[in-house]
Design an enzyme around this catalytic site. Structure first.
Site, short mmCIF file in Angstrom:
data_model
loop_
_atom_site.label_atom_id
_atom_site.label_comp_id
_atom_site.label_asym_id
_atom_site.label_seq_id
_atom_site.Cartn_x
_atom_site.Cartn_y
_atom_site.Cartn_z
N PRO A 35 14.96 68.94 33.80
CA PRO A 35 16.33 69.31 33.53
C PRO A 35 17.30 67.77 34.17
O PRO A 35 16.88 67.24 34.79
CB PRO A 35 16.72 70.34 34.77
N ASN A 36 18.35 67.75 33.23
CA ASN A 36 19.53 66.59 33.49
C ASN A 36 18.77 65.26 33.13
O ASN A 36 19.50 64.31 33.26
CB ASN A 36 19.76 66.70 35.06
N ARG A 60 24.08 59.22 34.76
CA ARG A 60 24.19 59.96 35.82
C ARG A 60 23.79 59.40 36.95
O ARG A 60 22.30 58.80 37.14
CB ARG A 60 23.09 61.29 35.46
N TYR A 71 19.12 56.46 39.76
CA TYR A 71 18.22 56.70 38.60
C TYR A 71 18.33 55.43 37.81
O TYR A 71 17.46 55.50 36.64
CB TYR A 71 18.46 57.90 37.71
N ASN A 96 7.91 64.16 34.06
CA ASN A 96 8.97 64.05 35.00
C ASN A 96 9.58 65.47 35.18
O ASN A 96 10.38 65.64 34.35
CB ASN A 96 9.67 63.19 34.71
N ALA A 102 14.13 68.42 38.88
CA ALA A 102 14.27 69.34 39.95
C ALA A 102 13.18 70.79 39.93
O ALA A 102 12.94 71.20 40.87
CB ALA A 102 15.83 70.21 39.87
N GLU A 138 2.21 62.87 37.38
CA GLU A 138 3.59 63.13 37.63
C GLU A 138 4.39 61.85 37.85
O GLU A 138 4.16 60.83 38.56
CB GLU A 138 3.40 63.76 38.91
N HIS A 197 8.34 60.08 38.81
CA HIS A 197 9.65 60.51 39.39
C HIS A 197 10.40 58.88 39.28
O HIS A 197 9.66 58.08 39.83
CB HIS A 197 9.75 60.84 40.88
N ARG A 249 14.32 60.61 50.07
CA ARG A 249 15.74 61.42 49.70
C ARG A 249 15.71 62.67 50.72
O ARG A 249 14.74 62.55 51.51
CB ARG A 249 15.80 61.69 48.37
C1 DHK Z 1 14.86 63.32 38.82
C2 DHK Z 1 15.40 64.39 39.18
O1 DHK Z 1 16.53 65.08 38.38
C3 DHK Z 1 15.40 65.00 40.75
O2 DHK Z 1 15.69 66.37 40.64
C4 DHK Z 1 14.25 64.64 41.26
C5 DHK Z 1 13.76 63.00 39.65
C6 DHK Z 1 13.95 63.06 41.05
C7 DHK Z 1 13.37 61.32 39.33
O3 DHK Z 1 13.48 60.54 40.37
O4 DHK Z 1 13.10 61.05 38.21
O5 DHK Z 1 14.37 64.86 42.51
#
Ligand code: DHK
Length: 146
Positions: free
Chosen positions: A10-11, A18, A23, A74, A77, A98, A100, A107
């Protein structure tokens, strides 16, 4: 050709716009392009996906059981909440890395426990979007013939 799934939770469709202070400025299209270029060099075929719905990466993992050699994920959340995602990954036999983008351990405390890490063969956090190509290189090593 060895098939690898690169899955995004998600996102991550908003990557680049964002919270760029966390990020970065690269978009998911940039990540897909970089992964595609590297996959070509390594002789890997890629399926690159993103979804905001929890069931979707689970369905893609089920699909990956049929012919994929590895998964880069990845989970965003879902990392911290989804036992269903962990169970799906546990039903996949090949290597799982995995990724991130940000360093979750710097964090909030709720980002410190990953269900996915209970299955992942490796975890990359905090190396920005470069984490994806590094993960692909690891899948390449782990699945190389001979
Ligand atoms: C991306 C997200 O959307 C967060 O929910 C994770 C992760 C971290 C990232 O660092 O790619 O906590």
């Amino acid at each position: 050709m060895r098939l690898v799934y690169v899955l995004n939770g998600p996102n991550l469709n908003l990557l680049g716009t964002r919270q760029p202070e966390i990020y970065g400025h690269e978009t998911l299209a940039n990540v897909e392009r970089d992964c595609g270029t590297l996959a070509g060099e390594l002789g890997l075929a890629l399926r690159f996906h993103q979804s905001n719905r929890e069931y979707q990466p689970i369905d893609w993992i089920h699909e990956a059981r049929d012919g994929a050699v590895g998964i880069v994920i990845n989970p965003a959340a879902l990392t911290f909440t989804s036992v269903a995602l962990l169970d799906a990954l546990s039903a996949f036999d090949g290597p799982v890395i995995e990724v991130h983008i940000a360093n979750s351990h710097k964090r909030e405390a709720f980002r410190h426990h990953s269900f996915v890490s209970m299955r992942a063969d490796g975890v990359i956090a905090g190396l920005g979007t470069q984490g994806y190509t590094l993960a692909l290189r690891r899948i390449d090593v782990l699945t190389a013939a001979g």
